[in-house]
Design a protein around this motif. Sequence first.
Motif, PDB file in Angstrom:
ATOM      1  N   THR A 188       0.846  -1.201   0.000  1.00 36.03           N
ATOM      2  CA  THR A 188       0.000   0.000   0.000  1.00 36.03           C
ATOM      3  C   THR A 188       0.877   1.245   0.000  1.00 36.03           C
ATOM      4  O   THR A 188       1.733   1.412   0.873  1.00 36.03           O
ATOM      5  CB  THR A 188      -0.932   0.006   1.227  1.00 36.03           C
ATOM      6  N   SER A 189       0.672   2.092  -0.969  1.00 34.19           N
ATOM      7  CA  SER A 189       1.487   3.318  -1.074  1.00 34.19           C
ATOM      8  C   SER A 189       0.756   4.544  -0.534  1.00 34.19           C
ATOM      9  O   SER A 189       1.380   5.507  -0.085  1.00 34.19           O
ATOM     10  CB  SER A 189       1.881   3.564  -2.536  1.00 34.19           C
ATOM     11  N   ASP A 190      -0.576   4.515  -0.570  1.00 32.02           N
ATOM     12  CA  ASP A 190      -1.365   5.654  -0.099  1.00 32.02           C
ATOM     13  C   ASP A 190      -2.258   5.198   1.049  1.00 32.02           C
ATOM     14  O   ASP A 190      -3.182   4.416   0.856  1.00 32.02           O
ATOM     15  CB  ASP A 190      -2.209   6.196  -1.254  1.00 32.02           C
ATOM     16  N   TYR A 191      -1.971   5.695   2.251  1.00 30.61           N
ATOM     17  CA  TYR A 191      -2.732   5.298   3.448  1.00 30.61           C
ATOM     18  C   TYR A 191      -3.869   6.263   3.767  1.00 30.61           C
ATOM     19  O   TYR A 191      -4.567   6.079   4.775  1.00 30.61           O
ATOM     20  CB  TYR A 191      -1.806   5.205   4.661  1.00 30.61           C
ATOM     21  N   GLU A 192      -4.033   7.271   2.974  1.00 27.38           N
ATOM     22  CA  GLU A 192      -5.072   8.261   3.263  1.00 27.38           C
ATOM     23  C   GLU A 192      -6.443   7.597   3.247  1.00 27.38           C
ATOM     24  O   GLU A 192      -6.784   6.846   2.323  1.00 27.38           O
ATOM     25  CB  GLU A 192      -5.034   9.387   2.225  1.00 27.38           C
TER      26      GLU A 192
ATOM     27  N   ILE B  53      -2.034  12.434   7.283  1.00 26.33           N
ATOM     28  CA  ILE B  53      -0.965  12.707   6.324  1.00 26.33           C
ATOM     29  C   ILE B  53      -0.013  13.797   6.802  1.00 26.33           C
ATOM     30  O   ILE B  53       1.145  13.863   6.389  1.00 26.33           O
ATOM     31  CB  ILE B  53      -1.579  13.086   4.952  1.00 26.33           C
TER      32      ILE B  53
END
Length: 358
Positions: A225-229, A331
């Motif tokens: 996973t690169s985007d945890y938003e 973030i």
Amino acid sequence: MDFCRKKIAQTQALFYFGIFAMIIGAWALNETDIATILVENRKIGSLIGYVLLMMIPIPFMQAEKNFFQIGKSAANNILCAIYAATAVILLVCHMTGVWEFKNSVYIIHMMLVMSLVYFCTVLIKRVWVKGFDRKVKSNIIGAAALGISMIVDLIAYYKGMQQTDLIGKLGILIFIIVLGYESISEAFEKIKEGQKADFYKEMAVTDTMTGVYNRFAFEEWEQETSDYEGYSIVTFDLNNLKWCNDNLGHAAGDAYIQASARIIKEIFGRHGKCYRIGGDEFCTVINQKQKSFDIGRHVKQLRELEKYTEEELGIKDLNVQIACGYAEYDIKTDKNFEDTRSRADKRMYESKRRLKRE
């Protein structure tokens, strides 16, 4: 690469076998009384029959080549090129009036015989290399049926016999059924292999004691996973597990862990994946991009189920307490998801201390 080549060969074999079966079916239909209704002009009907016969060898040979995963074959390529060129020449001769198909039918028959000889050669080579495996046995039956039907049809044609169509069509039908069955069997085997691979993959990421995902699965998710938003996490820890192991035995401790995992999965599992990341440590990763998550309501459900779990386990003096903490990925402050988990852990330990005081 070898696996990919095999998969491609299997797909191509089914493709060419399907074309071969369609051509044979169309040819057989053209020989029936129904064809006279569909095509009243018998001259055109005969032309269709000749063209269909010319089309048979190439898909037949390509199907066998890929069925046995021969790979590159000069003999196959040369024969297919000869068949294609011969078909074009015969069509041109017929359309220009130079030569009628009925005067060149022996050439078509030679093409069919050569393709059958190629088929037998492939079978012999397969036996020489790998012995009498299931593929060979089924193809020998198919080759025998096809060869007999071809011989009967050729004899009938050149001697002017009229009552042999049934034998010829029966042989072709047996060939299609045998190879069709073998192709379907092989396809089912590949499906089973795929299911086994999926099973072993699932086992590699599953905690065998509780049935939830394991720490490896959690770390794999983090790496992929690169985007945890939009993600949040609930972390859990079991109070009194050490006391349970020391005083009631490890069997009771295991039962406590398993029961707690069921509670966590029942309440939080519908919102995300549940993981066992340590001996008595669990977490649930929740994607809130689609909808909001009310942690307070779910904690209340957790406390209610704890009471039922104590009764269900029937272990005297065991006080079931599942401490939990919750945090959303920010973030602005979190460098990665581990920072989010650390904040959730901090609140979980506060919950742990609070529960012990109660």
